[in-house]
Scaffold this active site. Sequence first.
Site, PDB file in Angstrom:
ATOM      1  N   HIS A   1     -10.123  25.362  48.748  1.00 12.85           N
ATOM      2  CA  HIS A   1      -9.832  24.624  47.517  1.00 12.85           C
ATOM      3  C   HIS A   1      -8.391  24.890  47.128  1.00 12.85           C
ATOM      4  O   HIS A   1      -7.946  26.038  47.119  1.00 12.85           O
ATOM      5  CB  HIS A   1     -10.754  25.073  46.383  1.00 12.85           C
ATOM      6  CG  HIS A   1     -10.398  24.426  45.077  1.00 12.85           C
ATOM      7  ND1 HIS A   1     -10.804  23.146  44.751  1.00 12.85           N
ATOM      8  CD2 HIS A   1      -9.616  24.846  44.054  1.00 12.85           C
ATOM      9  CE1 HIS A   1     -10.313  22.833  43.568  1.00 12.85           C
ATOM     10  NE2 HIS A   1      -9.584  23.839  43.114  1.00 12.85           N
TER      11      HIS A   1
ATOM     12  N   ASP B   1     -20.299  21.688  34.227  1.00 10.13           N
ATOM     13  CA  ASP B   1     -18.836  21.678  34.311  1.00 10.13           C
ATOM     14  C   ASP B   1     -18.269  20.303  33.996  1.00 10.13           C
ATOM     15  O   ASP B   1     -17.226  20.184  33.352  1.00 10.13           O
ATOM     16  CB  ASP B   1     -18.358  22.136  35.690  1.00 10.13           C
ATOM     17  CG  ASP B   1     -16.846  22.031  35.764  1.00 10.13           C
ATOM     18  OD1 ASP B   1     -16.192  22.716  34.952  1.00 10.13           O
ATOM     19  OD2 ASP B   1     -16.315  21.235  36.549  1.00 10.13           O
TER      20      ASP B   1
ATOM     21  N   ARG C   1     -13.280  20.188  27.103  1.00 12.33           N
ATOM     22  CA  ARG C   1     -12.078  21.028  26.971  1.00 12.33           C
ATOM     23  C   ARG C   1     -10.830  20.165  26.852  1.00 12.33           C
ATOM     24  O   ARG C   1      -9.893  20.490  26.134  1.00 12.33           O
ATOM     25  CB  ARG C   1     -11.947  21.956  28.190  1.00 12.33           C
ATOM     26  CG  ARG C   1     -12.897  23.137  28.161  1.00 12.33           C
ATOM     27  CD  ARG C   1     -13.001  23.788  29.531  1.00 12.33           C
ATOM     28  NE  ARG C   1     -11.705  24.141  30.083  1.00 12.33           N
ATOM     29  CZ  ARG C   1     -11.434  24.196  31.392  1.00 12.33           C
ATOM     30  NH1 ARG C   1     -12.365  23.938  32.292  1.00 12.33           N
ATOM     31  NH2 ARG C   1     -10.241  24.514  31.806  1.00 12.33           N
TER      32      ARG C   1
ATOM     33  N   SER D   1     -14.827  26.850  36.108  1.00 11.32           N
ATOM     34  CA  SER D   1     -14.966  25.428  36.389  1.00 11.32           C
ATOM     35  C   SER D   1     -14.817  25.158  37.894  1.00 11.32           C
ATOM     36  O   SER D   1     -15.669  24.529  38.526  1.00 11.32           O
ATOM     37  CB  SER D   1     -13.898  24.672  35.594  1.00 11.32           C
ATOM     38  OG  SER D   1     -13.725  23.370  36.064  1.00 11.32           O
TER      39      SER D   1
ATOM     40  N   LYS E   1     -18.212  24.604  40.985  1.00  9.98           N
ATOM     41  CA  LYS E   1     -18.362  23.459  41.884  1.00  9.98           C
ATOM     42  C   LYS E   1     -18.388  23.921  43.348  1.00  9.98           C
ATOM     43  O   LYS E   1     -19.150  23.414  44.159  1.00  9.98           O
ATOM     44  CB  LYS E   1     -17.223  22.459  41.657  1.00  9.98           C
ATOM     45  CG  LYS E   1     -17.394  21.699  40.352  1.00  9.98           C
ATOM     46  CD  LYS E   1     -16.203  20.835  39.996  1.00  9.98           C
ATOM     47  CE  LYS E   1     -15.066  21.622  39.440  1.00  9.98           C
ATOM     48  NZ  LYS E   1     -14.132  20.984  38.569  1.00  9.98           N
TER      49      LYS E   1
HETATM   50  N1  URA Z   1      -9.613  21.953  37.930  1.00 12.52           N
HETATM   51  C1  URA Z   1     -10.929  22.141  37.643  1.00 12.52           C
HETATM   52  O1  URA Z   1     -11.801  21.790  38.423  1.00 12.52           O
HETATM   53  N2  URA Z   1     -11.238  22.709  36.474  1.00 12.52           N
HETATM   54  C2  URA Z   1     -10.323  23.129  35.575  1.00 12.52           C
HETATM   55  O2  URA Z   1     -10.673  23.660  34.549  1.00 12.52           O
HETATM   56  C3  URA Z   1      -8.973  22.931  35.888  1.00 12.52           C
HETATM   57  C4  URA Z   1      -8.636  22.346  37.083  1.00 12.52           C
END
Ligand code: URA
Length: 422
Positions: free
Chosen positions: A82, A161, A168, A183, A187
């Site tokens: 990632h 999320d 947010r 977050s 995932k």
């Molecule tokens: N990318 C994400 O998946 N979540 C965040 O909070 C910020 C960037």
Amino acid sequence: MNFIDLIRIKRDGGVLSDEQIRWFINAFTKNEIPDEQAGSFIMTVFFNGLNNQELNTWTDAMVKSGERLDLTSVGKPTVDKHSTGGVGDKISLPLNPLVASLGAAVPQLSGRGLGVTGGTLDKMESIPGFNILLTNEQMISQLKTVGVFVTAAGVGLAPADRKMYSFRDVIGAVECIPLIASSIMSKKIAEGTASLVLDVKVGSGAFMKNLSSAKQLAETMVKIGNAAGVKTVALLTQMETPLGRAVGNVLEVIESIEILQGKGPADVRELTLALAKEMLELAGINEDPTKALDDGRAYATWIEMVKAQGGDPNVKLPVADKKEMIVANKSGYITKLDAYAVGLSAWRLGAGRVKKEDDVSKIAGIICVAKEGDFVEEGQPILELHIDDESRLKSAKEALQDAFEISPEALEPRKIVIERIA
Ligand code: URA
């Protein structure tokens, strides 16, 4: 549970119990908490943070808000990467087939680009016919046969999320390390990978502008991953200047294919190989990725992946026919080529989106004809703007006003990989 008590505990710097956190994430996901209370609570977390135990529980509750893919039937070690996102960051495109060509399974669930950093799905969709909506069965089957896929994360994955991120965004609570880390990691944990390499970018074109916050984010994510049983390592990598020469969807696909053919810009190749080594090590595969990049194995896996997802790997990719050059205003060495300015300009040309629902241009973007460290003569091209919609050109050019600096002396080349966090 009296929710006001939870708000007061965090507001006053206290520690939440596992039960309180799980209750909140569950009720929040099911829309059972009034927005003003949820917003107030998330803001207390924004200001007072979460300790390790709270953060692990918070992330786990977000994972458990939806399904977690079970990849055990794939029969190969699973490993994913990632990136926190950067300008010209197309690394997933060559990296994932490379690692898959050596026996790993790479389950890449990706997002679309938002803001100046592009998204892998948008790039892959520049290949006509490429399908980014795979079912769970298709994902598992493709991991068994090809070893890699790229698909959009389904709605069943970490739904807490999805809601939290948009929430947010509107309450001004995005820039918070525990919330960003949970977050991203919720995932990645939900996607079912056994191990994960994080590329945490630092610099003007990245989410994290300075080294200390990037390091803190990387350390936080590595801890969450390992606590959840996902072997996790992070590299901190430079994002002061664009990665490679190509910025923009189809342009980045073309550059990625060059890398897969053993060619392409040195910095993209270096980072691809550095991340591949980390992924292979975590997957327990003792193979040299350099060879697989140079002898065609990685490219062969790319072709298989594109075909498996409905794309034609031999199609001539569309490129803009309208181009405009930005040239050097004096002779000398390029000592700065700013990632943010180039990213913003490419975005204004149409390569990126303002809102989630917007379309992106496949062909708009920028080629960095010259890069930091290069010597240029006055009048020589530095940036080649690829234009899809001419009405966007003026503002795209304005973004480039301070994009580069030219000096009589060259500077030391930037290190691509700044630090490894394990
Ligand atoms: N990318 C994400 O998946 N979540 C965040 O909070 C910020 C960037």
